[in-house]
Design a protein around this motif. Sequence first.
Motif, PDB file in Angstrom:
ATOM      1  N   THR A 222      -1.439  19.153   2.320  1.00 39.67           N
ATOM      2  CA  THR A 222      -1.745  19.127   3.743  1.00 39.67           C
ATOM      3  C   THR A 222      -3.153  18.566   3.897  1.00 39.67           C
ATOM      4  OG1 THR A 222      -0.340  21.043   4.178  1.00 39.67           O
ATOM      5  CG2 THR A 222      -1.973  20.482   5.858  1.00 39.67           C
ATOM      6  N   VAL A 223      -3.264  17.461   4.603  1.00 44.58           N
ATOM      7  CA  VAL A 223      -4.546  16.786   4.786  1.00 44.58           C
ATOM      8  C   VAL A 223      -5.148  17.210   6.121  1.00 44.58           C
ATOM      9  CG1 VAL A 223      -5.694  14.546   5.024  1.00 44.58           C
ATOM     10  CG2 VAL A 223      -3.809  14.826   3.384  1.00 44.58           C
ATOM     11  N   HIS A 224      -6.355  17.783   6.069  1.00 45.10           N
ATOM     12  CA  HIS A 224      -7.044  18.261   7.273  1.00 45.10           C
ATOM     13  C   HIS A 224      -8.174  17.335   7.716  1.00 45.10           C
ATOM     14  CE1 HIS A 224      -5.638  22.296   5.552  1.00 45.10           C
ATOM     15  NE2 HIS A 224      -4.894  22.039   6.601  1.00 45.10           N
ATOM     16  N   ARG A 225      -8.682  16.528   6.784  1.00 43.57           N
ATOM     17  CA  ARG A 225      -9.853  15.699   7.099  1.00 43.57           C
ATOM     18  C   ARG A 225      -9.829  14.451   6.233  1.00 43.57           C
ATOM     19  NH1 ARG A 225     -15.855  17.179   5.008  1.00 43.57           N
ATOM     20  NH2 ARG A 225     -16.998  15.492   6.002  1.00 43.57           N
ATOM     21  N   VAL A 226     -10.213  13.314   6.817  1.00 41.60           N
ATOM     22  CA  VAL A 226     -10.335  12.067   6.067  1.00 41.60           C
ATOM     23  C   VAL A 226     -11.666  11.420   6.449  1.00 41.60           C
ATOM     24  CG1 VAL A 226      -9.406   9.754   5.666  1.00 41.60           C
ATOM     25  CG2 VAL A 226      -7.842  11.701   5.882  1.00 41.60           C
ATOM     26  N   VAL A 227     -12.437  11.033   5.442  1.00 43.28           N
ATOM     27  CA  VAL A 227     -13.715  10.349   5.654  1.00 43.28           C
ATOM     28  C   VAL A 227     -13.582   8.925   5.118  1.00 43.28           C
ATOM     29  CG1 VAL A 227     -16.189  10.328   5.161  1.00 43.28           C
ATOM     30  CG2 VAL A 227     -14.994  12.523   5.434  1.00 43.28           C
ATOM     31  N   LEU A 228     -13.889   7.957   5.973  1.00 45.10           N
ATOM     32  CA  LEU A 228     -13.831   6.547   5.606  1.00 45.10           C
ATOM     33  C   LEU A 228     -15.237   5.967   5.652  1.00 45.10           C
ATOM     34  CD1 LEU A 228     -10.835   5.615   7.924  1.00 45.10           C
ATOM     35  CD2 LEU A 228     -10.718   5.964   5.461  1.00 45.10           C
ATOM     36  N   ASP A 229     -15.672   5.394   4.534  1.00 44.95           N
ATOM     37  CA  ASP A 229     -16.970   4.711   4.486  1.00 44.95           C
ATOM     38  C   ASP A 229     -16.697   3.210   4.439  1.00 44.95           C
ATOM     39  OD1 ASP A 229     -19.086   6.717   4.442  1.00 44.95           O
ATOM     40  OD2 ASP A 229     -18.128   7.405   2.599  1.00 44.95           O
ATOM     41  N   TRP A 230     -16.903   2.561   5.596  1.00 46.07           N
ATOM     42  CA  TRP A 230     -16.596   1.145   5.730  1.00 46.07           C
ATOM     43  C   TRP A 230     -17.748   0.274   5.252  1.00 46.07           C
ATOM     44  CZ3 TRP A 230     -11.796  -0.280   6.935  1.00 46.07           C
ATOM     45  CH2 TRP A 230     -10.991   0.611   7.665  1.00 46.07           C
ATOM     46  N   GLU A 231     -17.394  -0.845   4.670  1.00 44.06           N
ATOM     47  CA  GLU A 231     -18.343  -1.919   4.395  1.00 44.06           C
ATOM     48  C   GLU A 231     -18.472  -2.701   5.704  1.00 44.06           C
ATOM     49  OE1 GLU A 231     -19.453  -5.960   2.709  1.00 44.06           O
ATOM     50  OE2 GLU A 231     -17.566  -5.458   3.689  1.00 44.06           O
ATOM     51  N   ALA A 232     -19.222  -3.795   5.728  1.00 46.86           N
ATOM     52  CA  ALA A 232     -19.430  -4.548   6.969  1.00 46.86           C
ATOM     53  C   ALA A 232     -18.123  -5.057   7.579  1.00 46.86           C
ATOM     54  CB  ALA A 232     -20.376  -5.721   6.713  1.00 46.86           C
ATOM     55  N   ALA A 233     -17.109  -5.312   6.739  1.00 46.94           N
ATOM     56  CA  ALA A 233     -15.802  -5.762   7.230  1.00 46.94           C
ATOM     57  C   ALA A 233     -14.935  -4.532   7.501  1.00 46.94           C
ATOM     58  CB  ALA A 233     -15.141  -6.676   6.200  1.00 46.94           C
ATOM     59  N   TYR A 234     -15.029  -4.014   8.723  1.00 48.61           N
ATOM     60  CA  TYR A 234     -14.353  -2.751   9.051  1.00 48.61           C
ATOM     61  C   TYR A 234     -13.185  -2.983  10.002  1.00 48.61           C
ATOM     62  CZ  TYR A 234     -17.035  -2.884  13.434  1.00 48.61           C
ATOM     63  OH  TYR A 234     -17.568  -3.245  14.648  1.00 48.61           O
ATOM     64  N   ALA A 235     -12.441  -1.906  10.251  1.00 48.64           N
ATOM     65  CA  ALA A 235     -11.298  -1.980  11.163  1.00 48.64           C
ATOM     66  C   ALA A 235     -11.701  -1.531  12.555  1.00 48.64           C
ATOM     67  CB  ALA A 235     -10.173  -1.091  10.650  1.00 48.64           C
ATOM     68  N   LYS A 236     -11.389  -2.338  13.538  1.00 49.73           N
ATOM     69  CA  LYS A 236     -11.585  -1.935  14.933  1.00 49.73           C
ATOM     70  C   LYS A 236     -10.456  -1.002  15.353  1.00 49.73           C
ATOM     71  CE  LYS A 236     -12.381  -3.785  19.552  1.00 49.73           C
ATOM     72  NZ  LYS A 236     -12.487  -4.998  20.367  1.00 49.73           N
ATOM     73  N   LYS A 237      -9.246  -1.308  14.870  1.00 49.11           N
ATOM     74  CA  LYS A 237      -8.083  -0.449  15.142  1.00 49.11           C
ATOM     75  C   LYS A 237      -7.362  -0.176  13.826  1.00 49.11           C
ATOM     76  CE  LYS A 237      -7.280  -2.209  19.818  1.00 49.11           C
ATOM     77  NZ  LYS A 237      -6.308  -2.819  20.744  1.00 49.11           N
ATOM     78  N   TYR A 238      -7.007   1.098  13.632  1.00 43.28           N
ATOM     79  CA  TYR A 238      -6.271   1.471  12.433  1.00 43.28           C
ATOM     80  C   TYR A 238      -5.585   2.809  12.640  1.00 43.28           C
ATOM     81  CZ  TYR A 238     -10.274   4.545  11.354  1.00 43.28           C
ATOM     82  OH  TYR A 238     -11.258   5.500  11.404  1.00 43.28           O
ATOM     83  N   ARG A 239      -4.708   3.137  11.705  1.00 41.67           N
ATOM     84  CA  ARG A 239      -4.050   4.444  11.747  1.00 41.67           C
ATOM     85  C   ARG A 239      -3.975   5.017  10.342  1.00 41.67           C
ATOM     86  NH1 ARG A 239       0.206   0.716  12.831  1.00 41.67           N
ATOM     87  NH2 ARG A 239       1.769   0.699  11.173  1.00 41.67           N
ATOM     88  N   LEU A 240      -3.892   6.328  10.281  1.00 42.13           N
ATOM     89  CA  LEU A 240      -3.646   7.042   9.029  1.00 42.13           C
ATOM     90  C   LEU A 240      -2.229   7.566   9.081  1.00 42.13           C
ATOM     91  CD1 LEU A 240      -6.920   9.119   8.565  1.00 42.13           C
ATOM     92  CD2 LEU A 240      -6.220   7.071   7.299  1.00 42.13           C
ATOM     93  N   GLU A 241      -1.510   7.390   7.980  1.00 43.38           N
ATOM     94  CA  GLU A 241      -0.122   7.824   7.897  1.00 43.38           C
ATOM     95  C   GLU A 241       0.068   8.672   6.645  1.00 43.38           C
ATOM     96  OE1 GLU A 241       1.912   3.812   9.807  1.00 43.38           O
ATOM     97  OE2 GLU A 241       1.755   3.987   7.634  1.00 43.38           O
ATOM     98  N   ILE A 242       1.125   9.475   6.646  1.00 42.68           N
ATOM     99  CA  ILE A 242       1.427  10.299   5.469  1.00 42.68           C
ATOM    100  C   ILE A 242       2.922  10.266   5.202  1.00 42.68           C
ATOM    101  CG2 ILE A 242       1.786  12.552   6.584  1.00 42.68           C
ATOM    102  CD1 ILE A 242      -0.404  13.441   4.301  1.00 42.68           C
ATOM    103  N   SER A 243       3.283  10.449   3.925  1.00 40.58           N
ATOM    104  CA  SER A 243       4.683  10.320   3.520  1.00 40.58           C
ATOM    105  C   SER A 243       4.975  11.199   2.323  1.00 40.58           C
ATOM    106  CB  SER A 243       4.964   8.855   3.145  1.00 40.58           C
ATOM    107  OG  SER A 243       6.210   8.704   2.517  1.00 40.58           O
ATOM    108  N   ASP A 244       6.209  11.690   2.247  1.00 42.15           N
ATOM    109  CA  ASP A 244       6.653  12.439   1.064  1.00 42.15           C
ATOM    110  C   ASP A 244       7.089  11.496  -0.050  1.00 42.15           C
ATOM    111  OD1 ASP A 244       6.265  15.044   2.084  1.00 42.15           O
ATOM    112  OD2 ASP A 244       8.175  14.950   3.153  1.00 42.15           O
ATOM    113  N   ASP A 245       7.656  10.332   0.332  1.00 44.15           N
ATOM    114  CA  ASP A 245       8.257   9.451  -0.670  1.00 44.15           C
ATOM    115  C   ASP A 245       7.525   8.124  -0.869  1.00 44.15           C
ATOM    116  OD1 ASP A 245       8.882   8.091   1.661  1.00 44.15           O
ATOM    117  OD2 ASP A 245      11.040   8.444   1.538  1.00 44.15           O
ATOM    118  N   GLY A 246       6.480   7.871  -0.095  1.00 43.89           N
ATOM    119  CA  GLY A 246       5.749   6.612  -0.230  1.00 43.89           C
ATOM    120  C   GLY A 246       6.410   5.440   0.462  1.00 43.89           C
ATOM    121  N   VAL A 247       7.518   5.691   1.163  1.00 39.29           N
ATOM    122  CA  VAL A 247       8.250   4.626   1.854  1.00 39.29           C
ATOM    123  C   VAL A 247       8.301   4.886   3.360  1.00 39.29           C
ATOM    124  CG1 VAL A 247      10.475   3.459   2.068  1.00 39.29           C
ATOM    125  CG2 VAL A 247       9.642   4.141  -0.192  1.00 39.29           C
ATOM    126  N   ASN A 248       8.732   6.087   3.736  1.00 41.54           N
ATOM    127  CA  ASN A 248       8.851   6.460   5.149  1.00 41.54           C
ATOM    128  C   ASN A 248       7.611   7.252   5.560  1.00 41.54           C
ATOM    129  OD1 ASN A 248      11.638   5.500   5.626  1.00 41.54           O
ATOM    130  ND2 ASN A 248      12.087   6.975   4.014  1.00 41.54           N
TER     131      ASN A 248
END
Length: 196
Positions: free
Chosen positions: A89-115
């Motif tokens: 169970t993931v409660h927190r995610v920290v992203l340290d971006w380099e200068a080439a960062y995402a303006k829009k993004y999403r975090l996803e989770i999966s049991d099987d790595g596909v869905n």
Amino acid sequence: MERDVHSLRRTLPLLAVATAAALVLPSTTTVSAAADVLLSQGRTVDTSTVESGSYPGGNAVDGNLKTRWASVEGADPQWLRVDLGETSTVHRVVLDWEAAYAKKYRLEISDDGVNFTTVTTVTDGNGGTDDLTGLSGHGRYLRLVGTTRATSYGYSLWEIQAFGTTDSTQPPGDTGTPSGSTGATTSSRVAVGSVG
């Protein structure tokens, strides 16, 4: 004095009943939740692309803020997937971006790595460090999907850190997900090779 004696005679039976009830009622044991730990460091990583062999996905989970993952330049979307090693169970995610960062993004989770199920979506990224808290994603694979680049380059991360608990460290009967919650804020099912 007589009034105090009468008052005491009325109070004593009530105290006796309350004491007896406290002795008869079963005691409840409080099970404390497992403390969040760093789940992602040193784990296996897959990516949609890499800019070159100098910037592999594994650099984003090596604990070294001098190494980074970089995707190919000029293409959306791009993704990085971390195998957490076991269902967690993931409660927190920290992203340290380099200068080439995402303006829009999403975090996803999966049991099987596909869905995958979306845990959270960011539409106003401004680079630097993103500390995303209050999450409740449950699965083995965590995926960052960059959908809109902030620059003409690709996506580049110094580090992605996922914090939470593994199923094996949670107290019995505790799913790690609040009652009535699906463990995600929004839902989408996407095949690994075709994110969009």
